[in-house]
Structure formats: structure tokens, C-alpha cells
Design a protein around this motif. Structure first.
Motif, PDB file in Angstrom:
ATOM      1  N   LEU A 280       3.332  14.432 -13.596  1.00 44.24           N
ATOM      2  CA  LEU A 280       2.901  14.972 -12.309  1.00 44.24           C
ATOM      3  C   LEU A 280       1.400  14.801 -12.131  1.00 44.24           C
ATOM      4  CD1 LEU A 280       3.779  16.618  -9.776  1.00 44.24           C
ATOM      5  CD2 LEU A 280       3.144  18.666 -11.052  1.00 44.24           C
ATOM      6  N   ALA A 281       0.638  15.114 -13.175  1.00 43.06           N
ATOM      7  CA  ALA A 281      -0.817  15.016 -13.072  1.00 43.06           C
ATOM      8  C   ALA A 281      -1.276  13.579 -12.932  1.00 43.06           C
ATOM      9  CB  ALA A 281      -1.459  15.664 -14.305  1.00 43.06           C
ATOM     10  N   VAL A 282      -0.821  12.729 -13.836  1.00 41.51           N
ATOM     11  CA  VAL A 282      -1.328  11.358 -13.892  1.00 41.51           C
ATOM     12  C   VAL A 282      -0.877  10.552 -12.694  1.00 41.51           C
ATOM     13  CG1 VAL A 282      -1.237   9.208 -15.202  1.00 41.51           C
ATOM     14  CG2 VAL A 282      -1.542  11.380 -16.397  1.00 41.51           C
ATOM     15  N   ARG A 283       0.373  10.726 -12.275  1.00 40.56           N
ATOM     16  CA  ARG A 283       0.913   9.862 -11.225  1.00 40.56           C
ATOM     17  C   ARG A 283       0.761  10.430  -9.822  1.00 40.56           C
ATOM     18  NH1 ARG A 283       3.400   6.182 -14.321  1.00 40.56           N
ATOM     19  NH2 ARG A 283       4.259   6.871 -16.303  1.00 40.56           N
ATOM     20  N   THR A 284       0.444  11.727  -9.730  1.00 43.86           N
ATOM     21  CA  THR A 284       0.387  12.345  -8.405  1.00 43.86           C
ATOM     22  C   THR A 284      -0.996  12.855  -8.043  1.00 43.86           C
ATOM     23  OG1 THR A 284       2.694  13.008  -8.664  1.00 43.86           O
ATOM     24  CG2 THR A 284       1.441  14.075  -6.916  1.00 43.86           C
ATOM     25  N   SER A 285      -1.670  13.548  -8.960  1.00 37.94           N
ATOM     26  CA  SER A 285      -2.932  14.190  -8.589  1.00 37.94           C
ATOM     27  C   SER A 285      -4.178  13.446  -9.048  1.00 37.94           C
ATOM     28  CB  SER A 285      -2.975  15.627  -9.134  1.00 37.94           C
ATOM     29  OG  SER A 285      -3.063  15.639 -10.544  1.00 37.94           O
ATOM     30  N   HIS A 286      -4.122  12.735 -10.170  1.00 36.84           N
ATOM     31  CA  HIS A 286      -5.345  12.137 -10.704  1.00 36.84           C
ATOM     32  C   HIS A 286      -5.997  11.148  -9.739  1.00 36.84           C
ATOM     33  CE1 HIS A 286      -5.098  12.993 -15.316  1.00 36.84           C
ATOM     34  NE2 HIS A 286      -5.053  14.089 -14.582  1.00 36.84           N
ATOM     35  N   ALA A 287      -5.200  10.315  -9.114  1.00 36.52           N
ATOM     36  CA  ALA A 287      -5.786   9.294  -8.242  1.00 36.52           C
ATOM     37  C   ALA A 287      -6.522   9.895  -7.044  1.00 36.52           C
ATOM     38  CB  ALA A 287      -4.708   8.304  -7.788  1.00 36.52           C
ATOM     39  N   PRO A 288      -5.890  10.768  -6.249  1.00 41.49           N
ATOM     40  CA  PRO A 288      -6.647  11.343  -5.129  1.00 41.49           C
ATOM     41  C   PRO A 288      -7.820  12.208  -5.585  1.00 41.49           C
ATOM     42  CG  PRO A 288      -4.465  12.358  -5.298  1.00 41.49           C
ATOM     43  CD  PRO A 288      -4.468  11.177  -6.203  1.00 41.49           C
ATOM     44  N   VAL A 289      -7.681  12.884  -6.714  1.00 38.80           N
ATOM     45  CA  VAL A 289      -8.800  13.676  -7.236  1.00 38.80           C
ATOM     46  C   VAL A 289      -9.955  12.768  -7.627  1.00 38.80           C
ATOM     47  CG1 VAL A 289      -9.532  15.053  -9.225  1.00 38.80           C
ATOM     48  CG2 VAL A 289      -7.473  15.684  -7.953  1.00 38.80           C
TER      49      VAL A 289
END
Length: 439
Positions: A280-289
Motif C-alpha cells: 500500500l505504501a510503496v505502490r500507492t502513497s510513496h509516489a505522490p508523496v
């Protein structure tokens, strides 16, 4: 002749004198000692210093063998009896390394959640039971003693099922490991590194129980840390941007870039190939963050920034260096921060008498890039398990495949792990953060 010989000797001697080493910056400083080595930060108030942190820091050891904690049982009730602990562990484990390694990697804010268990001991928790509090604080203590110019901000942020005996255990471990290293909260939140170095203090303690205030700890509410409580990264970004606009520079501020999975989100994620908090973190939130963070103007604009799975590269650089680059703008990232799908479909081609599948992608451009490569990885459970790559001279591309070319076939409706890299100065740079995209 004598004069010429003397001049030549002086010139030769000057050439032999080693050049002074280049001053460290955020892209080159040794992360284990960045507070003591990064120029220009020693007199910046701690509330205005970019500080990389981790969320649920002491969870690296959680596994299917970890028992439920009192906190987990209180939060979930009877449902804990039907959730396999292997599933719970995959959604509870927020960090890949222990707190000692995190500190050596440059993390300087740690988020700890405590639970007093029926066996009489205090443990760290995130649903499941983690290590004993003494073990975790010992790792931190070892670091602060061996790195006296590195200041660790330590948040004791949740206490579950505590009594006086539990609080006594925590106090004993805190005093044993940190002793006179705790900064007195009476110095105020705007204290600087140089002031702390002069006093020999390098632990800033936050204690939500308010039971350690006499040791110098800041009490509950000392950090402005809004919790969006969402699985939507856009809501997270909006929350931290709002926090930035209202940042009180006389108070610590923690920008949490993490997503909070709920039961429905976990079930839906599992059905779509997202089977853990790491996914969830790597594939969903890391990029926009990473895209947001890279866009923050360097200067005194951010304070504590926390993430899950901090080791995953962001924009071709580490999370720690991406945060530190907010000091001087020396962002060494050379990979796109994000890649996204803009549509897909099928069409009939009269030219080759075949059905084509296509998908449009775009990504954040890289300065100086002369070419990009996009790669689509299929994965079991996501639909067609077929991989393909394509080159582009601009920061977007249409991947167009005909159904006869099975080696590079793509399937509309399937999911792919998509990544991009850039060619800069004739050299291929690191891959971007992977995004899982349904065509």
C-alpha cells in the motif's frame, strides 16, 4: 637559476598539497551523522529543521508468530479470533528495519506505541505484539551515546492497558538509556542543535502519558500531527499542505504521509494484488508523496516528515535525502516521482488485420532527460502475466500492442506494475517508484 629552482619547487609543493574536501550537502552528507555534518543547520530552530521520521517505528519484527497485543484486542475486539495473524502481520508491519538501523540510516524521529501485556511486561505494538520496550530503548540509547551530535526526537505516542507498574518500567528504561541526555522541555521547542550540543543533550522526548514530564519530556499535544485516517493519498497530501500553511514555528509539526487501511480497504486491496502495508505504501502513497515533497521550496518550510517503509527509493533517491534536500535544494533524484495511466482500450487495425490493445501513460519529467523507458510488469492475480517495455523521447507514451505478438501483449482490464527511468547525459538513471495500474 636559483630563483627559478625555488619557484619551481614552490609550485610543485603547492600541487602536492591535497585539496580541501568539498563541503557536504544534503545529497552527499553521511546520513548516520547528518545533523553534525550538514552545513548551515546548527542554529536553525528544531521546529524549522526538516527531520525524516518513521511511523510505527518498532514494527520490523512483526510476523505470523507474533501474538495479538492488548491494543490490538481492544481495537478489533472479537474479530482478532478470525483474522489469521499472518495477514495481520502483513498489514501491521510498517517498517523493514529496527530502530537502530533507522537511526544509522538518518531517521531522527521515532514513533513508538506501548502496550502493557498480561505477562507483566511492556512491549511495542501495532495490533500485534512487538519487542520489549527495554530492547527498543537500548537500541536508541546505543546510538545517542555513540553519536552525541545527532539529536533523536522520540515519541511515546500511545499507552494501552497501563498501570503504575507499566509506567515504572518505561521510566526505568528511559532513565537507564538516556539519563541526562534528555533535553529539558523548559528550553522550548525552538531550541537549536548548537544549544543542545553545548549542553550535551541529544534526546527530545515526547510523552503522551504526561508521566515523564519531570524528566524533561514534552507532554501530550506538543506536536501538531494531524491524522487524515484515510486510504486516499490525495486526502493525505491535502492534509499536510493545510498543515504547512498553518505551521506554528514555535511548535513541532509532524507531516504524516502514511495511509490508514481499514477492513474494507484491506479486503479490496487484497483482491487487487495489494496484500500488505508495504504494498500500500510503496505502490500507492510513496509516489505522490515524493512528488509533493520534491516540490516543497527549500528553506524553513517543513519540520518532521514521517513515512512507512522508509527504505523504498523515492524519485531515484532515499526518503531521508529527499527530506534533507528541503534544507538546500540539492535533490539528487534523477527518476520520475510518479507515473500514471491516462486511459486504455482496443481497436481494430485494417492495416494488419488484428485487434490492438493500447494504454496511455505519463510521468513527471526529468530535467536533461533525452529519452525514457517505461516497463510494465504483469503479476499473478493481476490478470495477464505478460511484461513489456517501450522507449519515448517525451514524458508520455502510448503502448500499442497487437494481440498476435504474445511476447509483448497487454490486456485491458489487467493490472501492471509500471515503472519509468530516464536517460540523462548518456546514462540510464534509477527506476521510478513502482505504481500498480489497472488498464
Amino acid at each position: 637559476m636559483g630563483r627559478h629552482v625555488l619557484v619551481s619547487a614552490l609550485v610543485l609543493a603547492a600541487c602536492l598539497i591535497p585539496a580541501a574536501p568539498a563541503a557536504a550537502d544534503s545529497s552527499t552528507v553521511r546520513v548516520s551523522d547528518w545533523m553534525g555534518s550538514l552545513p548551515g543547520i546548527s542554529d536553525i530552530p528544531l521546529t524549522e529543521l526538516p527531520i525524516p521520521g518513521t511511523h510505527d517505528s518498532a514494527t520490523s519484527t512483526l510476523s505470523g508468530d507474533s501474538p495479538w497485543s492488548q491494543a490490538g484486542r481492544n481495537d478489533l475486539g472479537g474479530i482478532v479470533d478470525v483474522i489469521p495473524r499472518s495477514v495481520a502481520a502483513s498489514w501491521s508491519k510498517a517498517q523493514p528495519t529496527g530502530v537502530g538501523q533507522q537511526l544509522r540510516d538518518g531517521i531522527r524521529y521515532l514513533d513508538l506505541r506501548l502496550t502493557r501485556e498480561p505477562d507483566g511486561f511492556v512491549y511495542l505494538e501495532h495490533g500485534l505484539r512487538g519487542p520489549r520496550v527495554e530492547q527498543v530503548l537500548a537500541e536508541i540509547g546505543e546510538f545517542v551515546r555513540s553519536h552525541p551530535r545527532e539529536v533523536v526526537l522520540l515519541g511515546l505516542n500511545r499507552y494501552t492497558a497501563f498501570d503504575d507498574h507499566g509506567h515504572a518500567q518505561v521510566r526505568s528504561a528511559v532513565v537507564r538509556e538516556f539519563g541526562g541526555r534528555i533535553m529539558p522541555s523548559s528550553m522550548g521547542a525552538s531550541v537549536t542543535l548548537s544549544q543542545l550540543w553545548n549542553l550535551g543533550r541529544n534526546v527530545v522526548l515526547f510523552d503522551n502519558s504526561n508521566r515523564l514530564l519531570d524528566l524533561g519530556a514534552f507532554g501530550a499535544g506538543a506536536i501538531d500531527a494531524p491524522w487524515p485516517n484515510t486510504m486516499d493519498p490525495a486526502v493525505v497530501i491535502n492534509t499536510i499542505q493545510h498543515t504547512l500553511l498553518n505551521h506554528d514555528h514555535n511548535r513541532f509539526s509532524a507531516l504524516g504521509t502514511t495511509l490508514t487501511p481499514d477492513f474494507g480497504g484491506i479486503v479490496n486491496g487484497t483482491l487487487n494484488g495489494v496484500t500488505s502495508l508495504a504494498d500500500l505504501a510503496v505502490r500507492t502513497s510513496h509516489a505522490p508523496v515524493a512528488h509533493w515533497l520534491r516540490g516543497v521550496v527549500p528553506g524553513r518550510n517543513v519540520n518532521i516528515v514521517t513515512t512507512d517503509w522508509y527504505t523504498n527509493p523515492m524519485c531515484g533517491t532515499s526518503f531521508v535525502r529527499l527530506v534533507l534536500a528541503r534544507v538546500d535544494g540539492r535533490d539528487s533524484g534523477t527518476a520520475p516521482c510518479d507515473v500514471w495511466g491516462r486511459g486504455s482500450g482496443t481497436y481494430w487495425s485494417w492495416g494488419d488485420w488484428s485487434v490492438h490493445t493500447w494504454a496511455d501513460f505519463a510521468w513527471t519529467p526529468i530535467t536533461g532527460a533525452t529519452r525514457y523507458e517505461i516497463h510494465l510488469d504483469g503479476f499473478a492475480g493481476g490478470g495477464c502475466v505478460v511484461d513489456t517495455s517501450q522507449l519515448s523521447d517525451v514524458a508520455s507514451v502510448r503502448v500499442d500492442r497487437q494481440n498476435q505478438a504474445w511476447a509483448e501483449y497487454i490486456c485491458v482490464g489487467s493490472q501492471y506494475d509500471v515503472r519509468v527511468r530516464a536517460l540523462v547525459g548518456g546514462q540510464w538513471q534509477p527506476w521510478s517508484t513502482v505504481r500498480r495500474i489497472r488498464l
